[in-house]
Design a protein around this motif. Structure first.
Motif, PDB file in Angstrom:
ATOM      1  N   PHE A 127     -24.132  24.191 -30.798  1.00 13.49           N
ATOM      2  CA  PHE A 127     -24.136  23.797 -32.212  1.00 13.49           C
ATOM      3  C   PHE A 127     -24.486  22.329 -32.413  1.00 13.49           C
ATOM      4  O   PHE A 127     -24.331  21.505 -31.520  1.00 13.49           O
ATOM      5  CB  PHE A 127     -22.796  24.132 -32.886  1.00 13.49           C
ATOM      6  N   PRO A 130     -21.537  16.327 -35.507  1.00 16.26           N
ATOM      7  CA  PRO A 130     -21.674  14.966 -36.063  1.00 16.26           C
ATOM      8  C   PRO A 130     -21.646  13.904 -34.960  1.00 16.26           C
ATOM      9  O   PRO A 130     -21.585  12.731 -35.266  1.00 16.26           O
ATOM     10  CB  PRO A 130     -20.438  14.821 -36.969  1.00 16.26           C
ATOM     11  N   LEU A 214      -9.104  19.409 -29.492  1.00 15.64           N
ATOM     12  CA  LEU A 214     -10.502  19.308 -29.933  1.00 15.64           C
ATOM     13  C   LEU A 214     -10.853  17.884 -30.356  1.00 15.64           C
ATOM     14  O   LEU A 214     -11.954  17.403 -30.069  1.00 15.64           O
ATOM     15  CB  LEU A 214     -10.758  20.291 -31.079  1.00 15.64           C
ATOM     16  N   ALA A 246      -9.355  31.751 -30.696  1.00 14.68           N
ATOM     17  CA  ALA A 246      -9.658  30.330 -30.891  1.00 14.68           C
ATOM     18  C   ALA A 246     -11.176  30.127 -30.932  1.00 14.68           C
ATOM     19  O   ALA A 246     -11.694  29.369 -31.756  1.00 14.68           O
ATOM     20  CB  ALA A 246      -9.038  29.498 -29.771  1.00 14.68           C
ATOM     21  N   ASN A 248     -13.676  32.356 -31.646  1.00 14.36           N
ATOM     22  CA  ASN A 248     -14.334  32.942 -32.810  1.00 14.36           C
ATOM     23  C   ASN A 248     -14.040  32.127 -34.066  1.00 14.36           C
ATOM     24  O   ASN A 248     -14.931  31.886 -34.895  1.00 14.36           O
ATOM     25  CB  ASN A 248     -13.875  34.392 -32.972  1.00 14.36           C
ATOM     26  N   ILE A 249     -12.795  31.684 -34.193  1.00 21.38           N
ATOM     27  CA  ILE A 249     -12.411  30.883 -35.370  1.00 21.38           C
ATOM     28  C   ILE A 249     -13.161  29.546 -35.353  1.00 21.38           C
ATOM     29  O   ILE A 249     -13.655  29.091 -36.382  1.00 21.38           O
ATOM     30  CB  ILE A 249     -10.876  30.730 -35.424  1.00 21.38           C
ATOM     31  N   LEU A 250     -13.304  28.933 -34.171  1.00 25.74           N
ATOM     32  CA  LEU A 250     -14.055  27.674 -34.099  1.00 25.74           C
ATOM     33  C   LEU A 250     -15.537  27.909 -34.423  1.00 25.74           C
ATOM     34  O   LEU A 250     -16.146  27.153 -35.187  1.00 25.74           O
ATOM     35  CB  LEU A 250     -13.893  27.034 -32.711  1.00 25.74           C
ATOM     36  N   LYS A 252     -16.854  30.258 -36.273  1.00 23.91           N
ATOM     37  CA  LYS A 252     -17.000  30.516 -37.714  1.00 23.91           C
ATOM     38  C   LYS A 252     -16.742  29.251 -38.536  1.00 23.91           C
ATOM     39  O   LYS A 252     -17.352  29.061 -39.592  1.00 23.91           O
ATOM     40  CB  LYS A 252     -16.041  31.609 -38.171  1.00 23.91           C
ATOM     41  N   ALA A 253     -15.826  28.403 -38.064  1.00 24.71           N
ATOM     42  CA  ALA A 253     -15.565  27.143 -38.785  1.00 24.71           C
ATOM     43  C   ALA A 253     -16.806  26.253 -38.765  1.00 24.71           C
ATOM     44  O   ALA A 253     -17.115  25.574 -39.742  1.00 24.71           O
ATOM     45  CB  ALA A 253     -14.370  26.404 -38.174  1.00 24.71           C
ATOM     46  N   ILE A 254     -17.519  26.257 -37.644  1.00 22.31           N
ATOM     47  CA  ILE A 254     -18.748  25.449 -37.546  1.00 22.31           C
ATOM     48  C   ILE A 254     -19.777  25.948 -38.559  1.00 22.31           C
ATOM     49  O   ILE A 254     -20.432  25.170 -39.244  1.00 22.31           O
ATOM     50  CB  ILE A 254     -19.302  25.491 -36.098  1.00 22.31           C
ATOM     51  N   TYR A 256     -19.144  28.180 -41.314  1.00 21.20           N
ATOM     52  CA  TYR A 256     -18.712  28.428 -42.691  1.00 21.20           C
ATOM     53  C   TYR A 256     -17.908  27.280 -43.317  1.00 21.20           C
ATOM     54  O   TYR A 256     -17.734  27.263 -44.521  1.00 21.20           O
ATOM     55  CB  TYR A 256     -17.929  29.744 -42.773  1.00 21.20           C
ATOM     56  N   ILE A 257     -17.388  26.355 -42.515  1.00 21.64           N
ATOM     57  CA  ILE A 257     -16.690  25.205 -43.109  1.00 21.64           C
ATOM     58  C   ILE A 257     -17.525  23.936 -42.880  1.00 21.64           C
ATOM     59  O   ILE A 257     -17.797  23.192 -43.811  1.00 21.64           O
ATOM     60  CB  ILE A 257     -15.256  25.056 -42.564  1.00 21.64           C
ATOM     61  N   ALA A 258     -17.959  23.724 -41.630  1.00 21.73           N
ATOM     62  CA  ALA A 258     -18.787  22.543 -41.373  1.00 21.73           C
ATOM     63  C   ALA A 258     -20.230  22.786 -41.818  1.00 21.73           C
ATOM     64  O   ALA A 258     -20.975  21.844 -42.032  1.00 21.73           O
ATOM     65  CB  ALA A 258     -18.743  22.184 -39.895  1.00 21.73           C
ATOM     66  N   GLN A 259     -20.622  24.035 -41.946  1.00 18.94           N
ATOM     67  CA  GLN A 259     -21.972  24.425 -42.362  1.00 18.94           C
ATOM     68  C   GLN A 259     -23.053  23.752 -41.518  1.00 18.94           C
ATOM     69  O   GLN A 259     -24.007  23.172 -42.009  1.00 18.94           O
ATOM     70  CB  GLN A 259     -22.141  24.165 -43.860  1.00 18.94           C
TER      71      GLN A 259
ATOM     72  N   PRO B 130     -15.729  24.089 -48.580  1.00 16.87           N
ATOM     73  CA  PRO B 130     -16.973  24.219 -49.353  1.00 16.87           C
ATOM     74  C   PRO B 130     -16.881  25.382 -50.348  1.00 16.87           C
ATOM     75  O   PRO B 130     -17.896  25.735 -50.950  1.00 16.87           O
ATOM     76  CB  PRO B 130     -18.038  24.516 -48.291  1.00 16.87           C
ATOM     77  N   TYR B 131     -15.717  26.000 -50.499  1.00 15.13           N
ATOM     78  CA  TYR B 131     -15.601  27.204 -51.325  1.00 15.13           C
ATOM     79  C   TYR B 131     -14.939  26.928 -52.674  1.00 15.13           C
ATOM     80  O   TYR B 131     -14.298  27.806 -53.241  1.00 15.13           O
ATOM     81  CB  TYR B 131     -14.880  28.302 -50.537  1.00 15.13           C
ATOM     82  N   LEU B 214     -12.770  34.660 -39.644  1.00 14.23           N
ATOM     83  CA  LEU B 214     -12.773  33.523 -40.566  1.00 14.23           C
ATOM     84  C   LEU B 214     -13.904  33.623 -41.592  1.00 14.23           C
ATOM     85  O   LEU B 214     -13.713  33.285 -42.762  1.00 14.23           O
ATOM     86  CB  LEU B 214     -12.878  32.207 -39.779  1.00 14.23           C
ATOM     87  N   ALA B 246      -5.532  28.503 -31.676  1.00 11.46           N
ATOM     88  CA  ALA B 246      -6.508  28.783 -32.727  1.00 11.46           C
ATOM     89  C   ALA B 246      -6.272  27.860 -33.922  1.00 11.46           C
ATOM     90  O   ALA B 246      -7.213  27.327 -34.513  1.00 11.46           O
ATOM     91  CB  ALA B 246      -6.417  30.246 -33.144  1.00 11.46           C
ATOM     92  N   LYS B 252      -8.474  20.744 -36.216  1.00 12.96           N
ATOM     93  CA  LYS B 252      -9.287  19.635 -35.715  1.00 12.96           C
ATOM     94  C   LYS B 252     -10.760  19.819 -36.071  1.00 12.96           C
ATOM     95  O   LYS B 252     -11.473  18.841 -36.299  1.00 12.96           O
ATOM     96  CB  LYS B 252      -9.152  19.503 -34.197  1.00 12.96           C
ATOM     97  N   ALA B 258     -16.241  19.415 -39.461  1.00 12.58           N
ATOM     98  CA  ALA B 258     -16.597  19.534 -40.880  1.00 12.58           C
ATOM     99  C   ALA B 258     -16.366  18.212 -41.619  1.00 12.58           C
ATOM    100  O   ALA B 258     -16.954  17.988 -42.670  1.00 12.58           O
ATOM    101  CB  ALA B 258     -15.791  20.646 -41.534  1.00 12.58           C
TER     102      ALA B 258
END
Lengths: 298, 298
Positions: A127, A130, A214, A246, A248-250, A252-254, A256-259, B130-131, B214, B246, B252, B258
């Protein structure tokens, strides 16, 4: 490399790879192949219903002249044929088309006709971060609760990918919820053991340290705040998560949250496997094929 | 509410709360209290070495006229005194100063002089997403591997916080690596059970559904792609992670990948507890105190 765009600048000058697609008669799949071919990354052997493939290709304005079609009537036949092409060295990458993940993996893992190497299969994602570098994340999708032996294979598979994207001595962070060893947290015990195995030369080709949270893995400032002295803290190239939740959530966070852009492939078989899903963006599909084309040099 | 700034527009019109700080003689801690006081959120009872507190306050230009100082010589005394102030209704919020987290929690959990309620203590975080809404994340810091009973308390604590930040009927997503029940993944089994308990009215005040990955929890589009029919999918207000790994990795990732604002408090005791750490940004500290001031109305 800092971005997939930079990675592409490197890959576009290399000869294209051959990708074997198991059950290619699908618009999304052919769109992805079309783009990867137009950008000079691959040519394809499209396994499946010839007539249907030709019809869909025509409907999306895709020329088939640089590709090859191999007829297969059932999903199982398509998987077998695509795997055979990889086994015979006729294809460099295996890609899942319109079949279930479990269907194609069953053939890949078949002891007689599959693509086993003795290495556990694992998912390796890359991925954009930043932190001015592409970072690898593993295993977010294949191994549910890997034990120590499986974690070693997971690390080795990621090291292979890291080297192909230009990271010669990757720094591997074994992640936990904390950066101290805690007997009540198995992830931190595994991390301590894997670090020591690395120190003793039992896992080669990388610098491994953990447990790291992290923040300490990614940010030099966060590592300093905690007073962590480590060649990996703040400079991690590869993030190894404790389990699939952990990971899958990371992952998806990259997205869907960090985009941020992310791509993923399966390693550990004779050649990389691309398992993109319909929900992936076209960029994610292209980047995954590009990653597989590089990883096929392992 | 979409942001902490919006939350502040609401909180600033409420009467300030009283925060009891265990061992307040610390520049970072006093800076946080100073800011929260200037913004009208709290006044403080500063427990610790009076002379030292006055010296540090003066060095950072902090007036003590609206605050109170309670002398305590040791860390243990400071924790006991601050906890007593909360127990006697003289303070609405407990805050950790220059003591170890374990030190203060030991006093909080003491059966005679502590702040037990019968509810398990858990960490509740709130982040900007972002939601277009503030989203809660739990438990990223307290419970290592919560079983079903502990997960119920974790959910109840988060529901309490959600209501105080204006979410009257929070939608709770029990997260896993997948959105289907898989007998090999305990997180998905717990999720199925918790959903059913919610349906049967055994967990009140929220709509609970899981397992969700997520992406399906956050994004309506991702939920649609997977064909998930759920009142929670795509609209989750509260994300419940399976375990501390998780949770901590997600927490983090929100901060370090993000780069979005996040705040956190401990719930489940008689009053909220603020446990900010030196590495937190001043915004994170302020937002955590603001969150605690709202959550103290539970």
């Amino acid at each position: 490399m800092r971005t997939f765009a930079e990675l592409y600048e490197h890959v576009k000058n290399l000869p294209p790879k051959v990708i074997a697609v198991a059950q290619a008669a699908d618009e999304d799949v052919l769109e992805a192949i079309k783009e990867a071919h137009e950008k000079g990354i691959v040519r394809a052997i499209l396994v499946g219903d010839k007539e249907k493939i030709e019809r869909i290709a025509s409907s999306i304005g895709m020329s088939l002249k640089d590709h090859e079609i191999v007829e297969a009537k059932s999903n199982l036949d398509a998987c077998r044929e695509a795997v055979r092409l990889v086994n015979e060295g006729k294809a460099d990458i295996l890609m899942k088309g319109l079949v279930q993940t479990a269907e194609i993996l069953k053939v890949v893992l078949d002891k007689e006709i599959g693509l086993r190497t003795g290495r556990t299969l694992s998912h390796v994602a890359v991925f954009e971060s930043p932190y001015e570098r592409l970072i690898l994340l593993t295993d977010a999708a294949m191994n549910i609760a890997p034990d120590l032996k499986v974690k070693i294979d997971i690390i080795l598979n990621a090291i292979d990918v890291a080297k192909q994207i230009g990271i010669d001595a990757p720094r591997v962070a074994i992640l936990g919820a904390v950066e101290t060893v805690n007997p009540d947290m198995q992830a931190t015990l595994d991390a301590a053991i894997l670090s020591k195995m690395s120190e003793r030369g039992q896992i080669k080709g990388a610098i491994i340290d953990g447990p790291l949270a992290l923040d300490n893995a990614l940010s030099i400032e966060a590592a300093r705040h905690k007073g962590i002295v480590s060649p990996v803290a703040g400079n991690a190239d590869i993030l190894v998560v404790p389990d699939i939740e952990a990971g899958n959530i990371l992952y998806k966070a990259i997205t869907y949250i960090a985009q941020r852009e992310i791509a993923g492939i399966i390693m550990g078989a004779k050649k990389p496997i691309v398992l993109t899903s319909r929900a992936d963006s076209s960029d994610a599909k292209f980047n995954s094929i590009m990653l597989a084309s590089l990883a096929s040099n392992v």
